[in-house]
Write a protein that holds these residues in place. Structure first.
Motif, mmCIF file in Angstrom:
data_model
loop_
_atom_site.group_PDB
_atom_site.id
_atom_site.type_symbol
_atom_site.label_atom_id
_atom_site.label_comp_id
_atom_site.label_asym_id
_atom_site.label_seq_id
_atom_site.Cartn_x
_atom_site.Cartn_y
_atom_site.Cartn_z
ATOM 1 N N UNK A 83 0.831 -1.205 0.000
ATOM 2 C CA UNK A 83 0.000 0.000 0.000
ATOM 3 C C UNK A 83 0.863 1.252 0.000
ATOM 4 N N UNK A 84 1.955 1.228 0.754
ATOM 5 C CA UNK A 84 2.858 2.383 0.773
ATOM 6 C C UNK A 84 3.387 2.672 -0.623
ATOM 7 N N UNK A 86 1.933 1.815 -3.452
ATOM 8 C CA UNK A 86 0.832 2.183 -4.353
ATOM 9 C C UNK A 86 0.379 3.627 -4.151
ATOM 10 N N UNK A 87 0.537 4.155 -2.937
ATOM 11 C CA UNK A 87 0.224 5.561 -2.674
ATOM 12 C C UNK A 87 -1.243 5.943 -2.747
ATOM 13 N N UNK A 88 -2.150 5.197 -2.091
ATOM 14 C CA UNK A 88 -3.569 5.603 -2.079
ATOM 15 C C UNK A 88 -3.761 6.852 -1.235
ATOM 16 N N UNK A 89 -4.981 7.347 -1.203
ATOM 17 C CA UNK A 89 -5.272 8.504 -0.362
ATOM 18 C C UNK A 89 -5.056 8.187 1.112
ATOM 19 N N UNK A 90 -5.311 6.924 1.479
ATOM 20 C CA UNK A 90 -5.102 6.518 2.865
ATOM 21 C C UNK A 90 -5.008 5.009 2.946
ATOM 22 N N UNK A 91 -4.430 4.551 4.048
ATOM 23 C CA UNK A 91 -4.439 3.144 4.412
ATOM 24 C C UNK A 91 -5.366 3.000 5.608
ATOM 25 N N UNK A 92 -6.358 2.130 5.475
ATOM 26 C CA UNK A 92 -7.333 1.890 6.541
ATOM 27 C C UNK A 92 -6.867 0.669 7.323
ATOM 28 N N UNK A 113 8.138 4.040 1.835
ATOM 29 C CA UNK A 113 8.175 5.109 0.838
ATOM 30 C C UNK A 113 6.826 5.698 0.496
ATOM 31 N N UNK A 114 5.862 5.608 1.413
ATOM 32 C CA UNK A 114 4.527 6.158 1.147
ATOM 33 C C UNK A 114 4.614 7.660 0.925
ATOM 34 N N UNK A 115 3.928 8.170 -0.090
ATOM 35 C CA UNK A 115 3.935 9.622 -0.316
ATOM 36 C C UNK A 115 3.225 10.346 0.826
ATOM 37 N N UNK A 116 3.497 11.625 0.936
ATOM 38 C CA UNK A 116 2.933 12.421 2.028
ATOM 39 C C UNK A 116 1.411 12.397 2.026
ATOM 40 N N UNK A 117 0.799 12.280 0.836
ATOM 41 C CA UNK A 117 -0.660 12.333 0.758
ATOM 42 C C UNK A 117 -1.334 11.053 1.259
ATOM 43 N N UNK A 141 -0.151 13.236 13.079
ATOM 44 C CA UNK A 141 -0.795 14.142 12.117
ATOM 45 C C UNK A 141 -1.168 13.400 10.842
ATOM 46 N N UNK A 142 -0.506 12.298 10.601
ATOM 47 C CA UNK A 142 -0.823 11.500 9.406
ATOM 48 C C UNK A 142 -2.156 10.781 9.564
ATOM 49 N N UNK A 143 -2.583 10.566 10.790
ATOM 50 C CA UNK A 143 -3.894 9.971 11.038
ATOM 51 C C UNK A 143 -4.941 11.070 10.922
ATOM 52 N N UNK A 144 -5.830 10.927 9.955
ATOM 53 C CA UNK A 144 -6.805 11.985 9.686
ATOM 54 C C UNK A 144 -8.247 11.566 9.908
#
Length: 286
Positions: A83-84, A86-92, A113-117, A141-144
């Motif tokens: 998942x990191x 692949x870079x989705x909007x989030x990992x649940x 290597x997950x992107x900041x987004x 802060x990454x947890x939204x």
């Protein structure tokens, strides 16, 4: 103010079902959760992981997330690494029970290597998570987003599923308080009976009245009523505009007392009116 990206309807899609993943591109859900956990049999986990990670970038501007398998499973680490990349909007992440677990998830995403987004959406679905919801929400802060896992919570409480969800309201309220105290989004849990349209709409309305930002869904038929119920109505939008206009006019004239429809208006009403209009604008911009 918490980011007002619409998340009225957040639909789980089974990661092992290529046809379902394709169909999701045509659905009006605000966000998708491509599921590697409950919806995927053990012998299909690896193939589903590859399929989901390859599909993430094919949904355009729609918010697309990946639900990985739980921290205590043999698939979790590989899911997070994939998942990191692949870079989705989030990992649940299911069954997050502590701030320490959030920190571990965050480190794993960074190492992968997950992107900041790519954010973290933490599922809170156990009694211990309810009691530590604020610590979990504030851990990064990454947890939204907090996602309620009401099925697992009911199981662990030995609670019955009843109209109004009385046995679950204590936990729901604790998590709502935690989300609002830490500036996070919070999503209500799923409704299991896809044929009970009236019951589903009643639970959507309850969730909105409690203050949830949206609801997680298990069937495409639930998307439209969920979007409708969690969106501001035309009446709310009109009233919000009149509240803001009246308040700004009174402020310009130096008046300290403002009334709209016979009710006194304060700063808190104006802030809420602005939030309603911002949400309506964000929905319209999708």
């Amino acid at each position: 103010m918490t980011e007002l990206r619409p998340r009225r309807s957040v639909l789980y899609m089974p990661g092992a079902n290529e046809r379902a993943l394709e169909k999701a591109k045509t659905l009006p859900a605000d966000a998708l959760i491509l599921d590697l956990e409950d919806a995927v049999a053990p012998d299909a986990k690896e193939a589903a992981r590859e399929r989901v990670c390859a599909a993430v970038s094919s949904y355009g501007a729609k918010e697309v997330t990946i639900r990985v398998n739980g921290l205590d499973t043999e698939w979790h680490d590989a899911d997070l690494r994939a998942a990191a990349a692949a870079g989705p909007a989030a990992v649940v992440v299911p069954k997050v029970n502590s701030a320490a677990e959030v920190h571990n998830i965050e480190r794993a995403l960074e190492l992968g290597g997950a992107p900041e987004h790519t954010k973290i959406w933490a599922m809170v679905e156990t009694p211990i998570a309810m009691l530590h919801a604020e610590e979990i929400a504030a851990a990064s802060e990454r947890l939204t987003v907090l996602v309620m896992g009401t099925n697992d919570l009911a199981k662990e409480l030995h609670a019955e599923f009843v109209p109004g969800r009385g046995p679950l309201l204590g936990g729901l309220s604790l998590c709502l308080l935690a989300a609002r105290a830490t500036g996070k989004v919070i999503l209500d849990g799923v409704y299991n009976d896809v044929k009970d349209a009236a019951g589903f709409e009643a639970e959507c309305l309850q969730g909105r009245q409690y203050g949830f930002d949206g609801k997680t869904l298990i069937h495409p038929s639930q998307v439209e009523p969920c979007n409708r119920i969690f969106a501001p109505s035309e009446e709310e939008i009109d009233r919000s505009r009149r509240i803001i206009a009246a308040f700004e006019e009174a402020s310009a004239e130096g008046r300290g007392v403002v009334t709209v429809d016979g009710r006194m208006i304060e700063n808190l009403h104006v802030e809420n009116a602005r939030r309603v209009l911002a949400l309506a604008e964000a929905i319209g911009a999708q």
